[in-house]
Design an enzyme around this catalytic site. Structure first.
Site, PDB file in Angstrom:
ATOM      1  N   ASP A  67       0.824  -1.203   0.000  1.00  0.00           N
ATOM      2  CA  ASP A  67       0.000   0.000   0.000  1.00  0.00           C
ATOM      3  C   ASP A  67       0.861   1.257   0.000  1.00  0.00           C
ATOM      4  O   ASP A  67       2.071   1.194   0.233  1.00  0.00           O
ATOM      5  CB  ASP A  67      -0.945  -0.001   1.221  1.00  0.00           C
ATOM      6  CG  ASP A  67      -0.250  -0.395   2.529  1.00  0.00           C
ATOM      7  OD1 ASP A  67       1.007  -0.356   2.579  1.00  0.00           O
ATOM      8  OD2 ASP A  67      -0.929  -0.735   3.487  1.00  0.00           O
ATOM      9  N   ASP A 137      -7.543  -2.415  14.670  1.00  0.00           N
ATOM     10  CA  ASP A 137      -8.937  -2.762  14.351  1.00  0.00           C
ATOM     11  C   ASP A 137      -9.009  -3.971  13.423  1.00  0.00           C
ATOM     12  O   ASP A 137     -10.064  -4.296  12.890  1.00  0.00           O
ATOM     13  CB  ASP A 137      -9.646  -1.561  13.706  1.00  0.00           C
ATOM     14  CG  ASP A 137      -8.931  -1.082  12.443  1.00  0.00           C
ATOM     15  OD1 ASP A 137      -7.921  -1.707  12.040  1.00  0.00           O
ATOM     16  OD2 ASP A 137      -9.379  -0.086  11.852  1.00  0.00           O
ATOM     17  N   HIS A 139      -7.282  -4.370  10.525  1.00  0.00           N
ATOM     18  CA  HIS A 139      -7.081  -4.152   9.086  1.00  0.00           C
ATOM     19  C   HIS A 139      -5.762  -4.757   8.606  1.00  0.00           C
ATOM     20  O   HIS A 139      -4.812  -4.897   9.380  1.00  0.00           O
ATOM     21  CB  HIS A 139      -7.202  -2.664   8.709  1.00  0.00           C
ATOM     22  CG  HIS A 139      -6.079  -1.771   9.108  1.00  0.00           C
ATOM     23  ND1 HIS A 139      -6.210  -0.731  10.003  1.00  0.00           N
ATOM     24  CD2 HIS A 139      -4.789  -1.722   8.714  1.00  0.00           C
ATOM     25  CE1 HIS A 139      -5.058  -0.104  10.132  1.00  0.00           C
ATOM     26  NE2 HIS A 139      -4.174  -0.685   9.362  1.00  0.00           N
ATOM     27  N   GLU A 144      -9.584  -1.339   5.455  1.00  0.00           N
ATOM     28  CA  GLU A 144     -10.231  -0.990   6.713  1.00  0.00           C
ATOM     29  C   GLU A 144     -11.439  -1.904   6.948  1.00  0.00           C
ATOM     30  O   GLU A 144     -11.911  -2.566   6.015  1.00  0.00           O
ATOM     31  CB  GLU A 144     -10.689   0.475   6.654  1.00  0.00           C
ATOM     32  CG  GLU A 144      -9.559   1.475   6.465  1.00  0.00           C
ATOM     33  CD  GLU A 144      -8.765   1.741   7.750  1.00  0.00           C
ATOM     34  OE1 GLU A 144      -8.651   0.843   8.593  1.00  0.00           O
ATOM     35  OE2 GLU A 144      -8.242   2.865   7.890  1.00  0.00           O
TER      36      GLU A 144
HETATM   37  C1  GLP Z   1      -0.626   0.596   8.580  1.00  0.00           C
HETATM   38  C2  GLP Z   1      -0.234  -0.260   7.394  1.00  0.00           C
HETATM   39  C3  GLP Z   1      -0.468  -1.715   7.703  1.00  0.00           C
HETATM   40  C4  GLP Z   1       0.214  -2.087   9.017  1.00  0.00           C
HETATM   41  C5  GLP Z   1      -0.349  -1.265  10.139  1.00  0.00           C
HETATM   42  C6  GLP Z   1       0.286  -1.580  11.479  1.00  0.00           C
HETATM   43  O1  GLP Z   1      -1.996   0.728   8.665  1.00  0.00           O
HETATM   44  N1  GLP Z   1      -0.931   0.082   6.204  1.00  0.00           N
HETATM   45  O2  GLP Z   1       0.029  -2.508   6.630  1.00  0.00           O
HETATM   46  O3  GLP Z   1      -0.007  -3.444   9.278  1.00  0.00           O
HETATM   47  O4  GLP Z   1      -0.126   0.101   9.821  1.00  0.00           O
HETATM   48  O5  GLP Z   1       1.505  -0.941  11.595  1.00  0.00           O
HETATM   49  P1  GLP Z   1       2.545  -1.169  12.773  1.00  0.00           P
HETATM   50  O6  GLP Z   1       3.330  -2.351  12.412  1.00  0.00           O
HETATM   51  O7  GLP Z   1       3.370   0.089  12.780  1.00  0.00           O
HETATM   52  O8  GLP Z   1       1.756  -1.352  14.020  1.00  0.00           O
END
Ligand code: GLP
Length: 280
Positions: A67, A137, A139, A144
């Site tokens: 993404d 949440d 995702h 989302e």
């Molecule tokens: C963002 C990314 C996700 C990731 C999430 C959690 O939303 N798009 O791909 O899994 O953050 O990130 P972190 O690893 O910093 O908790």
């Protein structure tokens, strides 16, 4: 779903790197779906360490990131392109022509970018492995809650909570609400999925993903449909799993051929061979 419980975030990164490294050693031209986020940081560090000590080469892999924010330049400190360069691509040998991001300069070009991205993944032969983190949440990518379980790469609008999570890397008022993300069906089409989750704040989402019902309200629960999904969690993120003892038991009983495929014999596989001294 395979659930591996490890002591802490560093161990999760190490374990994930072992699986990725085993795949790339077996298939140097592997197609890797990559993820960003703090959770992945120790894993990329562990991969870079293997490359530095010549236990691994990533020069022939093709990568597709999950993404990216819309309209955020590559050198912006909030962009996922920059994070990937800082955490991995600048530290190892990769072929820039084989590195892909779903990067759109504006919402107007999103449909074209998405079509091209899906086509490029298909042309590359599909994803051999998709790395994932998880949001609080539930995702995955930027899918989302209520994302279609049949979705492909497309435009998404972030929830207030996800925007809040990204705020630190952007100036006030700047965090973008629009992103391009691989869809849930895109993720599920990978031949293997590997999700890392660490820390107590992920415990609820992890339990819902692994043991809750399959629902678009917890997009990560779609991994229950995948035939080869592995989840690596640290103790804190595993805290709400009701079958934790069972997952540990399954891992203890893993046959040698399964362990080998996941790089558990890495030390033997990468240490220099004993010189052949011939028959005694
Ligand atoms: C963002 C990314 C996700 C990731 C999430 C959690 O939303 N798009 O791909 O899994 O953050 O990130 P972190 O690893 O910093 O908790």
């Amino acid at each position: 779903m395979e659930v591996l419980i490890v002591p802490d975030a560093a161990a999760a990164g190490e374990r994930g790197a072992r699986i990725v490294a085993a795949l790339v050693r077996a298939t140097p031209t592997a197609v890797l779906g990559l993820a960003t986020g703090e959770t992945q940081r120790p894993m990329y560090a562990a991969l870079a360490r293997r490359c530095r000590t010549r236990q691994l080469r990533l020069a022939e892999v093709t990568t597709f990131n999950l993404d990216e924010f819309v309209g955020v330049p590559a050198d912006h400190r909030g962009s996922f392109r920059r994070a990937m360069h800082e955490q991995l691509f600048d530290l190892v040998e990769v072929d820039a022509a084989r590195v892909h991001f779903p990067a759109a300069a504006s919402v107007d070009e999103v449909p074209m970018i998405c079509d091209r991205y899906e086509a490029a993944i298909a042309t590359a032969g599909g994803l051999d492995l998709q790395l994932l983190g998880i949001g609080e949440d539930g995702h995955i990518g930027f899918n989302e809650p209520t994302s279609s379980l049949a979705s492909r790469t497309r435009l998404k609008t972030l929830t207030e909570r996800t925007v809040d999570g990204a705020r630190a890397a952007f100036a006030p008022g700047e965090p973008p609400r629009h992103v391009v993300t691989m869809g849930i069906a895109t993720i599920l089409s990978a031949r293997r999925c590997l999700l890392l989750a660490t820390g107590a704040r992920k415990a609820r989402a992890v339990a819902a993903m692994v043991e809750g019902p399959l629902t678009s309200m917890v997009p990560a629960s779609a991994l229950q449909l995948h035939a080869r999904a592995t989840v690596i969690v640290d103790e804190a993120a595993a805290a709400q799993l009701t079958l934790a003892a069972y997952y540990r038991d399954v891992e203890r009983g893993k046959p040698a051929w399964q362990r080998r495929a996941d790089g558990d014999d890495e030390d033997a596989a990468t240490s220099p061979r004993e010189p052949d001294r011939g028959n005694p």
